[in-house]
Scaffold this motif. Structure first.
Motif: not given
Length: 357
Positions: A77-94, A163-174
């Motif tokens: 059941g190693h894909t349990t953690f794949l799903g937790l990572g996907a759902y954790g990202f989706a729920i937090t962002t959406v 679900i939005p894509g990854l983005s991050f800001s460094i020094g005021g630049h996104t």
């Protein structure tokens, strides 16, 4: 960190001098870095996105190879953690509207928490081998049922869309990493960095401890090593890497559904590592990418064909390739086959000539 703890870390992760055995991994790693940098300039957006999704599965295979190939812990059941990572990202962002990096951290923390809890109660209780594998499969089924029934949070059978894509800001630049080329570089960088880090750890003294535990846990315990603690560390680390793969999958595809908890996908992960060779790192990643692309190709023609092919591959791996694909053995077999094809007609003509005499 105190000087005592820093000294212990230096002792555990001290690297031996480079030798002939390190030439092949370093060469493969260099080729992977070069290919990751050049592929976006040679492939179109659709092909780039397809191979990128396969590379995400390569990260998942790498995480399972760390657990099964290095520590000898087999799970179903190693894909349990794949799903937790996907759902954790989706729920937090959406659902909560948080930033993508916060969603990534939430998904990894969910997987780490579940892995730490399950691993502590099982590994410290002495649960090993098929008992551990069966319980991990039960955890996967429970996670799948929660994803289906908790509709207000997970979206039920439909899953979570937009679900939005990854983005991050460094020094005021996104920096927006949602495009095909940007997301390719993000996934490839994570895969290359994870491969290099695991190789660094496994060639150190700590890697030798993991090899000893995988070979004979009782002897390693007799030598004074706390085997359950080391197995728990590897279990949590592999769960974190699988959760990163899940978050990247959700960010790249824009959707997550209960299919990520499918037992069929968990079986595929085992097959990737078995075909690529346990503990080979590069082999399971290559097998995961190739078989993922093959699955997409087969599924485009027939939705029922892939499970049959998967079952045939699993039987062939168990019967004929228990240690995975050995490329030098394949080359030797091809050379022998070519020699037989070339020599057999000559031997046959020589035999006919003797009969005529």
């Amino acid at each position: 960190m105190s000087g005592k703890h820093a000294g212990c870390l230096r002792l555990w992760f001290t690297q031996a001098a480079l030798g002939l055995r390190d030439v092949s991994p370093l060469l493969m790693w260099s080729v992977a870095v070069t290919a990751a940098a050049l592929v976006p300039f040679c492939a179109g957006p659709w092909l780039l996105s397809t191979v990128r999704d396969a590379l995400v599965m390569g990260i998942l295979a790498l995480s399972y190879d760390l657990l099964w190939g290095r520590a000898g812990v087999l799970t179903l059941g190693h894909t349990t953690f794949l799903g937790l990572g996907a759902y954790g990202f989706a729920i937090t962002t959406v659902q909560f509207g948080q930033a993508s990096l916060t969603g990534l951290a939430a998904g990894v923390l969910c997987a780490v928490a579940v892995a730490a809890a399950v691993g502590y109660f099982l590994l410290f209780a002495g649960v090993r081998l098929h008992f551990f594998a069966i319980i991990s499969l039960a955890v996967l089924i429970v996670a799948q049922q929660l994803a289906v029934s908790w509709q207000s949070v997970t979206g039920g059978d439909t899953g979570i869309l937009g679900i939005p894509g990854l983005s991050f800001s460094i020094g005021g630049h996104t920096f927006d990493m949602s495009g095909p080329r940007a997301s390719w570089y993000m996934v490839a960088a994570v895969l290359v960095a994870a491969t290099g880090l695991i190789w660094f750890v496994c060639r150190s003294r700590y890697g030798k401890v993991l090899d000893a535990i995988a070979t004979n846990e009782w002897r390693a315990k007799a030598c004074g090593y706390h085997t359950s603690f080391h197995l728990l560390l590897v279990f949590v680390a592999s769960a974190a890497l699988a959760a990163i793969a899940g978050a990247l999958m959700a960010a790249c595809s824009g959707v997550v559904a209960p299919d990520v908890f499918s037992p069929l996908l968990a079986t595929e992960v085992i097959l990737w590592v078995a075909i690529g060779g346990r503990g080979k790192m590069g082999g399971p990643v290559i097998a995961a990418v190739f078989l993922t692309l093959l699955r997409q190709t087969v599924s485009s023609y027939s939705t029922d064909g892939w499970p049959l092919i998967l079952g045939g591959l699993f039987l062939a791996c168990v019967l004929f390739m228990p240690n995975g694909v050995r490329f030098h053995e394949l080359l030797e077999a091809a050379r022998r086959a070519g020699r037989a094809v070339w020599i057999w007609p000559q031997d046959r003509s020589a035999g006919h000539a003797q009969e005529e005499r």
